[in-house]
Design an enzyme around this catalytic site. Sequence first.
Site, PDB file in Angstrom:
ATOM      1  NE  ARG A 300      -4.148  -0.035   1.634  1.00  0.00           N
ATOM      2  CZ  ARG A 300      -4.267   1.173   2.120  1.00  0.00           C
ATOM      3  NH1 ARG A 300      -3.481   1.577   3.088  1.00  0.00           N
ATOM      4  NH2 ARG A 300      -5.170   2.002   1.650  1.00  0.00           N
ATOM      5  CB  CYS A 330      16.434  -5.264  -6.849  1.00  0.00           C
ATOM      6  SG  CYS A 330      17.478  -6.354  -5.887  1.00  0.00           S
TER       7      CYS A 330
HETATM    8  N1  LLP Z   1     -17.766  -3.489  -2.452  1.00  0.00           N
HETATM    9  C1  LLP Z   1     -17.206  -3.373  -3.658  1.00  0.00           C
HETATM   10  C2  LLP Z   1     -18.023  -3.566  -4.854  1.00  0.00           C
HETATM   11  C3  LLP Z   1     -15.850  -3.041  -3.772  1.00  0.00           C
HETATM   12  O1  LLP Z   1     -15.295  -2.888  -4.960  1.00  0.00           O
HETATM   13  C4  LLP Z   1     -15.069  -2.861  -2.589  1.00  0.00           C
HETATM   14  C5  LLP Z   1     -13.651  -2.546  -2.672  1.00  0.00           C
HETATM   15  C6  LLP Z   1     -15.702  -3.022  -1.356  1.00  0.00           C
HETATM   16  C7  LLP Z   1     -17.057  -3.338  -1.321  1.00  0.00           C
HETATM   17  C8  LLP Z   1     -14.951  -2.867  -0.056  1.00  0.00           C
HETATM   18  O2  LLP Z   1     -14.409  -1.595   0.111  1.00  0.00           O
HETATM   19  P1  LLP Z   1     -13.728  -1.189   1.515  1.00  0.00           P
HETATM   20  O3  LLP Z   1     -14.800  -1.234   2.569  1.00  0.00           O
HETATM   21  O4  LLP Z   1     -12.688  -2.174   1.788  1.00  0.00           O
HETATM   22  O5  LLP Z   1     -13.190   0.166   1.325  1.00  0.00           O
HETATM   23  N2  LLP Z   1      -6.765  -1.910  -2.398  1.00  0.00           N
HETATM   24  C9  LLP Z   1      -7.338  -0.630  -2.031  1.00  0.00           C
HETATM   25  C10 LLP Z   1      -8.818  -0.710  -1.809  1.00  0.00           C
HETATM   26  C11 LLP Z   1      -9.528  -1.307  -3.007  1.00  0.00           C
HETATM   27  C12 LLP Z   1     -10.994  -1.492  -2.794  1.00  0.00           C
HETATM   28  C13 LLP Z   1     -11.598  -2.258  -3.902  1.00  0.00           C
HETATM   29  N3  LLP Z   1     -13.005  -2.453  -3.746  1.00  0.00           N
HETATM   30  C14 LLP Z   1      -6.597  -0.096  -0.803  1.00  0.00           C
HETATM   31  O6  LLP Z   1      -5.722  -0.778  -0.277  1.00  0.00           O
HETATM   32  O7  LLP Z   1      -6.855   1.035  -0.370  1.00  0.00           O
END
Ligand code: LLP
Length: 405
Positions: A300, A330
């Site tokens: 992240r 690297c």
């Molecule tokens: N529902 C849908 C349709 C989604 O696409 C996502 C997340 C969630 C729920 C859950 O979202 P949350 O509550 O976790 O914010 N990798 C990124 C976050 C990507 C989220 C993708 N979709 C990060 O590390 O910030």
Amino acid sequence: MFDQTQLLELAATYGTPLYVYSADRVVEQYKSLYKYIPYSKLQVHYALKANYNVALLAALRDAGAALDTVSPGEVQLALALGFAPEKIIFTANNLKDEEVAEVKALGVLFNIGSISRLEKFGRAYPGSRVCVRFNPDVVDGENAATATGGDLAKFGILMQDVDKVVDIARQYDLHIVGLHEHTGSGLQHTESVFQSMKNLMGLAGRERFPELEFLDFGGGFKVPYKPDEAAVDYAAMGAEIVRLFEDFCQTYGKALELKFEPGKYMVAQAGVMLTTVNTLKFNRTRTIAGCDAGFPQLIRPVFYGAYHQIENLSNPDGERKVYDVCGNICESGDRFAEQRELPEIREYDVLAIYNAGAYCYSMGGVYNLRSMPGEVVISNGNAKLVRKRLSNQELVSNLLAESLV
Ligand code: LLP
């Protein structure tokens, strides 16, 4: 939340890099939403993409959680762990026809976010129950990559196309039982949650959608990453959510189910990654603390410029100095933190990188052929290694076993 002595003991027992999770905290987070959003027909679907650790999923299953899934693999895992198909919603995008067929046969509800797929789905499976995903036209998120509403997002059907949705449903006798939107991850303004709800509810009249059983307002609930970051007033937010939704249900003429799909909120704070500093280096203007993990193991900071709090568990009272906390990959960009003030770091000190429960292990990889860390889960105070770190020999023999050369 984590006991620092216990973390140091775990690092000594299992070695670093190591992920440690609190299953108790995950279940607490899950239950807290039922307190903050006091609506009798609330169903929380954990967004399993945030962390697919099997022990955490089992704890959530036992607590009664439902799931949000985004790939056939996630659906297969959820079913294998005993989640009932009715508790799983499938919100994948850009699916192949074969993937649609695979998941349809598993009996979970599709949440479809494009006119093209809705039409193909109707043609292939007339008479099905389905949920439809709209783009809420609200732009918010922790960063540009995680904002999922508005013109730049690839997700959901435009609200202006609602009549096309109705026509397709009529043509193929699709039963639209749910409507969905997801605004983004790490929503910075509670107002965005309310506005997206209002936008979706504005489409959801009984004349258009007479068979609705639920509305699903996605995930995105924010958690603090920086020590001085204010936490959202979830009680106030939940009260407003219930007020808005009850008003809508009254107009609709039926108490619908209310769904949310949090990932970060459920697991981010419940995880920490431990890493040992093995090399200190003074590079004219920078002091570099070199760790035994790199960005493939916790991506992240590099991928989103995300801030993760770091503590020096071995020397918490040391004199504060400024460090670049770097990984062992690297690439020059391989940093967990840049110019971060921390208690003096000595070689062999163990660092804890906090808020590592969401989108850290699950986004991980083995770039440079370094294994993903092991995973420990603490439940009722008892710590258990639930996934071991592959040795270099195991990593390589798996690679060769998968290879068809
Ligand atoms: N529902 C849908 C349709 C989604 O696409 C996502 C997340 C969630 C729920 C859950 O979202 P949350 O509550 O976790 O914010 N990798 C990124 C976050 C990507 C989220 C993708 N979709 C990060 O590390 O910030």
